[in-house]
Design a protein around this motif. Sequence first.
Motif, mmCIF file in Angstrom:
data_model
loop_
_atom_site.group_PDB
_atom_site.id
_atom_site.type_symbol
_atom_site.label_atom_id
_atom_site.label_comp_id
_atom_site.label_asym_id
_atom_site.label_seq_id
_atom_site.Cartn_x
_atom_site.Cartn_y
_atom_site.Cartn_z
ATOM 1 N N ALA A 117 48.166 8.493 -3.145
ATOM 2 C CA ALA A 117 46.965 9.169 -3.639
ATOM 3 C C ALA A 117 45.734 8.671 -2.906
ATOM 4 O O ALA A 117 45.555 7.473 -2.718
ATOM 5 N N ASN A 118 44.901 9.605 -2.484
ATOM 6 C CA ASN A 118 43.622 9.275 -1.875
ATOM 7 C C ASN A 118 42.510 9.222 -2.912
ATOM 8 O O ASN A 118 41.478 8.619 -2.694
ATOM 9 N N SER A 119 42.710 9.896 -4.039
ATOM 10 C CA SER A 119 41.711 9.893 -5.107
ATOM 11 C C SER A 119 42.413 10.148 -6.437
ATOM 12 O O SER A 119 43.608 10.464 -6.471
ATOM 13 N N LEU A 120 41.675 10.023 -7.506
ATOM 14 C CA LEU A 120 42.241 10.287 -8.834
ATOM 15 C C LEU A 120 42.605 11.757 -9.018
ATOM 16 O O LEU A 120 43.382 12.097 -9.894
ATOM 17 N N ASN A 121 42.050 12.646 -8.200
ATOM 18 C CA ASN A 121 42.374 14.070 -8.276
ATOM 19 C C ASN A 121 43.792 14.357 -7.774
ATOM 20 O O ASN A 121 44.315 15.441 -7.999
ATOM 21 N N ASP A 122 44.400 13.404 -7.071
ATOM 22 C CA ASP A 122 45.744 13.589 -6.522
ATOM 23 C C ASP A 122 46.847 13.235 -7.522
ATOM 24 O O ASP A 122 48.018 13.497 -7.268
ATOM 25 N N ILE A 123 46.473 12.611 -8.645
ATOM 26 C CA ILE A 123 47.477 12.197 -9.623
ATOM 27 C C ILE A 123 47.172 12.786 -10.990
ATOM 28 O O ILE A 123 46.075 13.252 -11.259
ATOM 29 N N ALA A 124 48.166 12.749 -11.850
ATOM 30 C CA ALA A 124 48.013 13.178 -13.243
ATOM 31 C C ALA A 124 48.850 12.246 -14.106
ATOM 32 O O ALA A 124 49.762 11.575 -13.603
ATOM 33 N N ILE A 125 48.554 12.210 -15.370
ATOM 34 C CA ILE A 125 49.326 11.393 -16.301
ATOM 35 C C ILE A 125 49.941 12.302 -17.344
ATOM 36 O O ILE A 125 49.252 13.068 -18.011
ATOM 37 N N VAL A 126 51.259 12.230 -17.451
ATOM 38 C CA VAL A 126 52.018 13.015 -18.423
ATOM 39 C C VAL A 126 52.883 12.052 -19.214
ATOM 40 O O VAL A 126 53.660 11.284 -18.622
#
Length: 102
Positions: free
Chosen positions: A13-22
Amino acid sequence: MIVCKACNQPIKANSLNDIAIVDNQIIHHDCMTTSSVISCCLCAKKHFKTNTKEYSSIKAYHLFGRNDVYYVCTDCLNQLNANVECCHYCNHQFINFPLEYL
């Protein structure tokens, strides 16, 4: 190294926009649209399919002849004290809500 719980690939991930939490697990943002991640029809939160119950709406089946499939998370079922039951006539599953919710 962090591994995506949806696709089992490393997360770069380059930023928090590249990941999600499920379900408290880190996944790629793009994996939010895979078949293993679904939305609860009651709370609209994203969950892994293994943390949900699948049921067909018995009212939709009997009224419209459709086999629409809905998902409800186990958190919502527990909070509403509801049970998933099977129709004796058509064998489709449905949620049996307690009388105070009807």
